[in-house]
Motif scaffolding. Structure first.
Motif, short mmCIF file in Angstrom:
data_model
loop_
_atom_site.label_atom_id
_atom_site.label_comp_id
_atom_site.label_asym_id
_atom_site.label_seq_id
_atom_site.Cartn_x
_atom_site.Cartn_y
_atom_site.Cartn_z
N CYS A 282 -15.14 3.86 -1.06
CA CYS A 282 -13.90 4.61 -0.83
C CYS A 282 -13.22 4.91 -2.16
O CYS A 282 -13.34 4.14 -3.13
CB CYS A 282 -12.96 3.81 0.07
SG CYS A 282 -13.53 3.65 1.77
N PHE A 284 -10.01 4.88 -2.89
CA PHE A 284 -8.97 3.89 -3.19
C PHE A 284 -9.48 2.48 -2.88
O PHE A 284 -10.07 2.25 -1.82
CB PHE A 284 -7.71 4.18 -2.37
CG PHE A 284 -7.05 5.49 -2.73
CD1 PHE A 284 -6.31 5.63 -3.89
CD2 PHE A 284 -7.20 6.59 -1.89
CE1 PHE A 284 -5.72 6.84 -4.22
CE2 PHE A 284 -6.61 7.81 -2.19
CZ PHE A 284 -5.87 7.93 -3.38
N CYS A 287 -8.12 0.93 0.34
CA CYS A 287 -8.19 1.91 1.44
C CYS A 287 -8.12 1.22 2.80
O CYS A 287 -8.82 0.22 3.04
CB CYS A 287 -9.49 2.72 1.33
SG CYS A 287 -9.64 4.03 2.57
N GLN A 288 -7.26 1.72 3.67
CA GLN A 288 -7.11 1.16 5.01
C GLN A 288 -7.95 1.91 6.05
O GLN A 288 -7.87 1.63 7.24
CB GLN A 288 -5.63 1.20 5.41
CG GLN A 288 -4.73 0.39 4.51
CD GLN A 288 -5.10 -1.08 4.48
OE1 GLN A 288 -5.14 -1.72 5.53
NE2 GLN A 288 -5.38 -1.61 3.30
N ASN A 291 -6.07 7.71 6.94
CA ASN A 291 -6.09 9.13 6.57
C ASN A 291 -6.18 9.32 5.06
O ASN A 291 -5.89 10.41 4.56
CB ASN A 291 -4.82 9.82 7.12
CG ASN A 291 -4.75 9.75 8.63
OD1 ASN A 291 -5.71 10.10 9.31
ND2 ASN A 291 -3.61 9.31 9.15
N GLU A 292 -6.59 8.26 4.34
CA GLU A 292 -6.68 8.36 2.88
C GLU A 292 -7.80 9.34 2.48
O GLU A 292 -8.86 9.37 3.13
CB GLU A 292 -6.97 6.99 2.25
CG GLU A 292 -5.89 5.93 2.49
CD GLU A 292 -6.15 5.11 3.75
OE1 GLU A 292 -5.62 4.00 3.83
OE2 GLU A 292 -6.88 5.60 4.64
N CYS A 295 -12.23 8.63 1.84
CA CYS A 295 -12.58 7.41 2.58
C CYS A 295 -14.02 7.51 3.09
O CYS A 295 -14.33 8.33 3.96
CB CYS A 295 -11.61 7.19 3.75
SG CYS A 295 -12.06 5.77 4.79
#
Length: 353
Positions: A282, A284, A287-288, A291-292, A295
């Motif tokens: 990912c 970030f 990252c969760q 909606n990043e 991803c």
């Protein structure tokens, strides 16, 4: 009984080294009762109880001997009884959270080399439950083997094996029909002299039937499952370490209707290596997977290369493990305060003497 055939090795010998100058020996816990234990030892099968000191110092169930443990004992040979003074360091430990709201560890079995995760190929079959068991198996320090029982009932066995391979890459998968003794010979590779296997699974999956066939004696009572949903009644009512004719040892356990996590960060990573690998790709680092941009997990979901139910279960188990970790930290902090209260109280009483 020869200790080596009970699983004794250099790991446990090193843990026992400090007791060699005293009149102590060792035994292995075969059965755990409420206030007593049955041990296997060089003196044969003996009954034992823990010392008052060990009982007083225990902060919870996890500080008492569990089935599979090696314990330091003094034997009263004429009585066939012993006193347990200490528990040797555990090579592996399969634990779960006890049922209910209490945050406390229940040790299911210790010092196991292999965990047979038994799942029935009937109406109660669940990939998501296997994932949950895999986390606990990897966390225990033992090697998991997935045993798909009731192959005589299931349809499309080859397809089911492929589905299980998809959620457990690299884990051995063995289809068997315990009632017909089909495929059981494949289990013998793990039941070598001195090696310990634990059978784990839900009620009604056939653990006791497998145990009976491996022992070739009907020691464990078996019961039929309900026809409506293939759920079974508890057959094994307590954990027991059983010696096999092959020289191996097996721990049969009661069926678990509720299998709650106890720890699991490492087990989660081992069980969901595909998702963990994607997460590292990912854009970030934190990252969760919502909606990043960039991803890799969302991309795999959209492309269909990552199963949505598997990812949903991963998120659910991740939250469960994180929540439990916070509760464990709080409980550990309270236990530490209570321990120091006891120490200060004993010091004050000592000075008054």
């Amino acid at each position: 009984m020869k200790l080596e055939l009970l699983g004794w090795n250099d790991f446990f010998a090193n843990g026992f080294a400090g007791n060699l100058q005293q009149e102590y020996t060792v035994g292995r816990v075969a059965v755990e009762h409420k206030n007593s234990y049955i041990l296997y030892s060089e003196y044969g099968e003996i009954t034992a109880e823990v010392t008052g000191k060990l009982r007083y110092q225990a902060t919870g169930y996890q500080d008492f001997p569990a089935v599979g443990d090696w314990v330091v004992i003094q034997v009263r040979e004429a009585e066939k009884k012993a006193t347990i003074y200490d528990i040797l360091p555990r090579k592996s430990k399969f634990s779960r959270k006890i049922s209910g709201s209490t945050t406390e560890e229940q040790i299911v079995a210790t010092n196991i080399d292999t965990v047979f995760l038994v799942s029935g190929l009937d109406k109660d079959f669940s990939l998501r439950r296997i994932e949950r068991y895999l986390i606990l198996a990897w966390e225990s320090g033992a090697n998991p083997v997935i045993v798909l029982n009731k192959a005589d009932l299931g349809e499309g066995i080859d397809r089911t094996v492929l589905e299980v391979e998809g959620i457990a890459p690299g884990v051995p998968i063995i289809p068997v029909s315990a009632i017909d003794r089909q495929g059981l010979e494949a289990l013998n590779d793990y039941l070598q002299p001195g090696k310990t296997v634990a059978l784990l699974g839900s009620s009604g999956v056939g653990k006791s039937t497998i145990t009976n066939q491996l022992i070739d004696t009907k020691i464990q009572t078996t019961q039929s499952v309900r026809q409506g949903d293939s759920r079974g009644r508890h057959t094994t009512t307590h954990r027991e370490l059983i010696l096999l004719p092959s020289g191996g040892l097996i721990i049969d356990t009661p069926g678990m209707r509720e299998i709650q996590m106890w720890g699991g960060d490492e087990g989660l990573q081992e069980t969901f290596t595909d998702i963990e690998t994607l997460s590292q790709q990912c854009h970030f680092r934190n990252c969760q997977h919502q909606n990043e941009p960039g991803c890799a997990v969302r991309q795999a979901l959209n492309e269909g290369t990552l199963d949505r139910q598997r990812f949903s279960n991963y998120q659910k188990l991740q939250k469960e493990i994180s929540f439990l970790a916070r509760k464990q930290d709080k409980k550990a902090s309270l236990a530490e305060k209570e321990k120091w209260k006891k120490i200060h109280k004993e010091m004050r009483n000592y000075k008054k003497r």
